[in-house]
Design a protein around this motif. Structure first.
Motif, PDB file in Angstrom:
ATOM      1  N   PHE A   1      -3.763   4.213  12.021  1.00  0.00           N
ATOM      2  CA  PHE A   1      -3.034   2.977  12.269  1.00  0.00           C
ATOM      3  C   PHE A   1      -2.169   3.067  13.516  1.00  0.00           C
ATOM      4  O   PHE A   1      -1.772   2.052  14.069  1.00  0.00           O
TER       5      PHE A   1
ATOM      6  N   PHE B   1       0.843  -1.195   0.000  1.00  0.00           N
ATOM      7  CA  PHE B   1       0.000   0.000   0.000  1.00  0.00           C
ATOM      8  C   PHE B   1       0.881   1.249   0.000  1.00  0.00           C
ATOM      9  O   PHE B   1       0.656   2.194  -0.761  1.00  0.00           O
ATOM     10  N   CYS B   2       1.926   1.230   0.840  1.00  0.00           N
ATOM     11  CA  CYS B   2       2.830   2.377   0.930  1.00  0.00           C
ATOM     12  C   CYS B   2       3.599   2.568  -0.373  1.00  0.00           C
ATOM     13  O   CYS B   2       3.834   3.704  -0.787  1.00  0.00           O
TER      14      CYS B   2
ATOM     15  N   LEU C   1       1.370   4.455  -2.722  1.00  0.00           N
ATOM     16  CA  LEU C   1       1.074   5.837  -2.339  1.00  0.00           C
ATOM     17  C   LEU C   1       2.328   6.708  -2.307  1.00  0.00           C
ATOM     18  O   LEU C   1       2.276   7.891  -2.635  1.00  0.00           O
TER      19      LEU C   1
ATOM     20  N   LEU D   1       0.618   5.130   9.036  1.00  0.00           N
ATOM     21  CA  LEU D   1       1.468   3.932   9.075  1.00  0.00           C
ATOM     22  C   LEU D   1       2.881   4.304   9.503  1.00  0.00           C
ATOM     23  O   LEU D   1       3.520   3.591  10.288  1.00  0.00           O
TER      24      LEU D   1
ATOM     25  N   GLY E   1      10.015   5.358   9.492  1.00  0.00           N
ATOM     26  CA  GLY E   1       8.698   5.909   9.805  1.00  0.00           C
ATOM     27  C   GLY E   1       8.676   7.419   9.615  1.00  0.00           C
ATOM     28  O   GLY E   1       7.740   7.978   9.028  1.00  0.00           O
TER      29      GLY E   1
ATOM     30  N   VAL F   1      -3.214   8.131   5.428  1.00  0.00           N
ATOM     31  CA  VAL F   1      -3.086   6.728   5.819  1.00  0.00           C
ATOM     32  C   VAL F   1      -1.613   6.320   5.866  1.00  0.00           C
ATOM     33  O   VAL F   1      -1.153   5.679   6.813  1.00  0.00           O
TER      34      VAL F   1
ATOM     35  N   MET G   1       8.629   8.381   5.990  1.00  0.00           N
ATOM     36  CA  MET G   1       7.306   8.176   5.388  1.00  0.00           C
ATOM     37  C   MET G   1       6.389   9.367   5.664  1.00  0.00           C
ATOM     38  O   MET G   1       5.685   9.853   4.777  1.00  0.00           O
ATOM     39  N   ILE G   2       6.416   9.836   6.925  1.00  0.00           N
ATOM     40  CA  ILE G   2       5.576  10.992   7.271  1.00  0.00           C
ATOM     41  C   ILE G   2       6.025  12.221   6.480  1.00  0.00           C
ATOM     42  O   ILE G   2       5.213  12.942   5.905  1.00  0.00           O
TER      43      ILE G   2
ATOM     44  N   ALA H   1       3.711   6.825  11.405  1.00  0.00           N
ATOM     45  CA  ALA H   1       3.669   7.105  12.839  1.00  0.00           C
ATOM     46  C   ALA H   1       3.640   5.806  13.628  1.00  0.00           C
ATOM     47  O   ALA H   1       4.288   5.675  14.671  1.00  0.00           O
TER      48      ALA H   1
ATOM     49  N   ILE I   1      -8.043   6.392   8.931  1.00  0.00           N
ATOM     50  CA  ILE I   1      -7.808   5.158   9.679  1.00  0.00           C
ATOM     51  C   ILE I   1      -6.506   5.356  10.434  1.00  0.00           C
ATOM     52  O   ILE I   1      -5.435   5.371   9.857  1.00  0.00           O
TER      53      ILE I   1
ATOM     54  N   TRP J   1      -0.356  -4.084  16.860  1.00  0.00           N
ATOM     55  CA  TRP J   1      -0.911  -4.434  15.550  1.00  0.00           C
ATOM     56  C   TRP J   1      -2.085  -5.381  15.684  1.00  0.00           C
ATOM     57  O   TRP J   1      -3.119  -5.180  15.064  1.00  0.00           O
TER      58      TRP J   1
END
Lengths: 333, 303
Positions: free
Chosen positions: B37, A257-258, A261, B110, A297, B106, A300-301, B112, B35, B231
């Motif tokens: 996560f 998914f990542c 996106l 993820l 992480g 989203v 990604m943000i 975070a 959502i 999770w």
């Protein structure tokens, strides 16, 4: 300026295909200068690229939230593993078989749920992926080997003397498949099917009223996406020589998914960049040891903050309404 | 019959955990259509903070508050810390991304989630941690043929108490009305004088705080915690949210309880190994026949 097109030559670096030629050059030279370890890194980059492309069909082209894509990947990998270890069928022959198995599974599972919208579809696909994983752990009919998985999968071959058994050959196998998929997907994007998919993504109701069979095209996206994921599963299984349920967790679906996106929804070069980010980042940041996932992480943000549309967003094709209007105005004037 | 009653109590206990976590999901989803996560990881973080409070404050707690007091203290400290973290995460990771739309948010969530999970790993280490057995009240009760522990009853009462308070806050107070109004229509709600930022601040303190308290209760109930536990619980709680109808807060509570009871009955009467399959199959069946969840309202399609 009648001949402006031919006269307007900007040299090699300005021409349209130069970037492609450079990328292909690097692609062919890389395995002969890199060590086996880094060829394997590039191999897994290829696996993630293929998985990203397969999810991109469902998520990027049609806009359906699918967080259970690892389920299709698992079906492909286990189909290969079981048929190869039990019946000794060569891996390369099993590529289409895995694709068909995953596609059939997608068709059966998605038919009753395809009418669900947005997040409801999302949770059902999550459930589907989890059901597949738990079923694999519980070893139905003594086929899947439980939590340990299936061992002793052959190197890819067609049954003859030609066997793919070195890192370089695996590298060319996966990237060859990725290349073929890219060609196919670009053709698909520009076809009637691709346009129908994008239309559904932009507005499902409008698509339905314009005569597009929404249900059919959504299912088609799932089936084609699952088939590609099945192919990825096949190659992955033969590379690792064993498959186990822990390779197909919810986490894996989230990574796919990542990829889509981060790269850019519906954009094929974007998906390749996203796959590169996901698979190469942990390698590059190995010196950070236990902090690297923290960095991952954070990045990604930050990427979503500064490039919310993805690294390489898809350009909107087709005739733009504004340009049509301006052309009409010019005509009037 | 004994098995049935015991499993019902077990199921309600686990269900109330799911319900408490699901509330956090549902509140955030209702307001932001996001959502979250990272919510499961708020829960795990709370569990670890409660663990630290119990381990390092053990001498002080047992001499001043007693065992039950220690439990409450751990829950409160965890709730405050994690509420703070929740607000920080919202400011740092979500707020700059709202304008970009739902899907980038989203991915950010993820990110975070990965960040919090690995922070826990860096601080407390990658191995399982065990809640100290000496600090957990351990009294068995026998009612007829049913065995339960006093802790289980306390957890059950406490979670239903928390659920009750939440229900009251959301359904009866002005602030709850503000939350529900914002969930219905953000723009109109802010035109009616509801401060959108305060609503967000509120849900990002309340949700994580509830999650953290649940984390401490789960730690006491199962004794064992790991940094990836967020999770599993997050996934189940999210399932509960959808089962009840997304954005519908009482629905999320009932969804959580139903899910917990189903899971326990599935484990007892069908097979423990297949219980999650059973839960997800029920979810899929429910969604096939009621596409917006058990308590979700039918939403008219905007054209």
């Amino acid at each position: 300026m009648k001949y402006s097109k031919t006269l307007n030559y900007n040299g090699f670096f300005g021409s349209r295909h130069s970037a492609l030629i450079i990328v292909l050059g690097i692609f062919f030279i890389y395995p002969f200068i890199a060590s086996n370890y880094y060829i394997d890194v590039a191999f897994f980059f290829g696996i993630y690229a293929l998985l990203g492309l397969s999810l991109n069909i469902v998520l990027g082209e049609v806009g359906l939230f699918d967080l259970g894509h690892a389920g299709f990947y698992a079906i492909g990998a286990y189909t290969t593993a079981i048929l190869n270890t039990k019946f000794g069928i060569p891996i390369l022959i099993l590529i289409p078989v895995s694709a068909v198995a995953a596609a059939l599974f997608a068709y059966i599972v998605c038919s009753p749920i395809i009418h669900l919208r947005g997040d409801y579809l999302c949770i059902v696909t999550i459930g589907m992926g989890e059901i597949v994983r738990i079923a694999l752990i519980n070893n139905p009919f003594d086929l899947t080997g439980g939590p340990n998985g299936v061992f002793g999968i052959d190197f890819p071959s067609l049954g003859g003397p030609f066997v793919i058994d070195s890192s370089i050959e695996y590298y060319f196998l996966i990237w060859g498949v990725v290349g073929l998929s890219i060609v196919g997907l670009i053709r698909l994007q520009n076809s009637r099917i691709g346009r129908a998919w994008n239309c559904i993504r932009e507005d499902e109701v409008a698509a339905g009223t314009s005569g597009i069979n929404v249900r059919f095209y959504k299912l088609l996206a799932f089936v084609i996406g699952a088939a590609l994921a099945g192919v990825a599963g096949n190659i992955y299984a033969s590379k690792l020589m064993c498959v186990s349920p822990e390779s197909f967790t919810f986490w894996e679906s989230c990574l796919m998914f990542c990829i889509v996106l981060i790269g850019g929804m519906g954009s094929i070069p974007g998906v390749i960049i996203g796959a590169g980010f996901i698979s190469l980042f942990p390698e590059i940041f190995r010196p950070f040891a236990m902090y690297r996932m923290l960095v991952f992480g954070t990045v990604m943000i930050l990427m979503m903050m500064f490039r919310p549309g993805g690294a390489w967003p898809r350009k909107r094709g087709g005739v733009e309404f504004t340009s049509l209007l301006t052309r009409m105005r010019e005509k009037d004037a | 019959m004994e098995v049935f009653l015991e499993q019902l109590i077990n199921g309600l206990t686990i269900g109330s955990f799911y319900a408490l976590i699901a509330l956090g999901y549902s509140m955030v989803y209702g307001i932001l259509k996001l959502i979250n996560f990272a919510h499961g990881d708020f829960f795990a973080l709370g569990s670890y903070i409660g663990y630290t409070v119990l381990v390092f404050g053990s001498a002080f707690i047992t001499s001043h508050f007693g065992l039950w007091g220690g439990m409450i203290a751990a829950m409160l400290v965890a709730a405050f810390c994690v509420a703070f973290v929740g607000v920080v995460v919202e400011r740092a990771a979500y707020r700059p991304i709202y304008p970009a739309g739902r899907l980038p948010a989203v991915v950010s969530a993820l990110g975070a989630s990965i960040f919090i999970q690995n922070t826990i790993m860096v601080i407390w280490g990658p191995r399982y941690q065990a809640y100290p057995a000496s600090l957990i009240p351990n009294i068995h009760i026998q009612l007829g043929n049913i065995h339960i522990t006093l802790l289980q009853i306390v957890i059950l009462v406490l979670s239903f108490f928390l659920l009750g308070i939440l229900y009251w806050v959301i359904q009866k107070t002005t602030f709850g009305a503000a939350i529900r109004a914002t969930a219905l229509d953000k723009d109109t709600a802010s035109l009616m004088g509801i401060n959108f930022n305060r609503v967000i601040f509120f849900i990002f303190t309340l949700g994580p705080a509830l999650g953290a308290m649940t984390g401490v209760m789960v730690g006491m109930y199962y004794r064992q915690i790991s940094f990836t536990m967020g999770w599993n619980y997050g996934l189940k709680a999210f399932t509960a949210t959808i089962l009840g109808g997304i954005g519908n807060l009482p629905g999320a509570m009932f969804g959580g309880l139903i899910l917990g009871v189903l899971e326990m009955f599935g484990a007892a009467y069908i097979s423990a190994a297949w219980k999650d399959v059973f839960v997800f199959l029920i979810l899929i069946l429910v969604l096939i026949f009621r596409p917006t969840g058990l308590f979700g309202e039918k939403v008219a399609e905007k054209v």
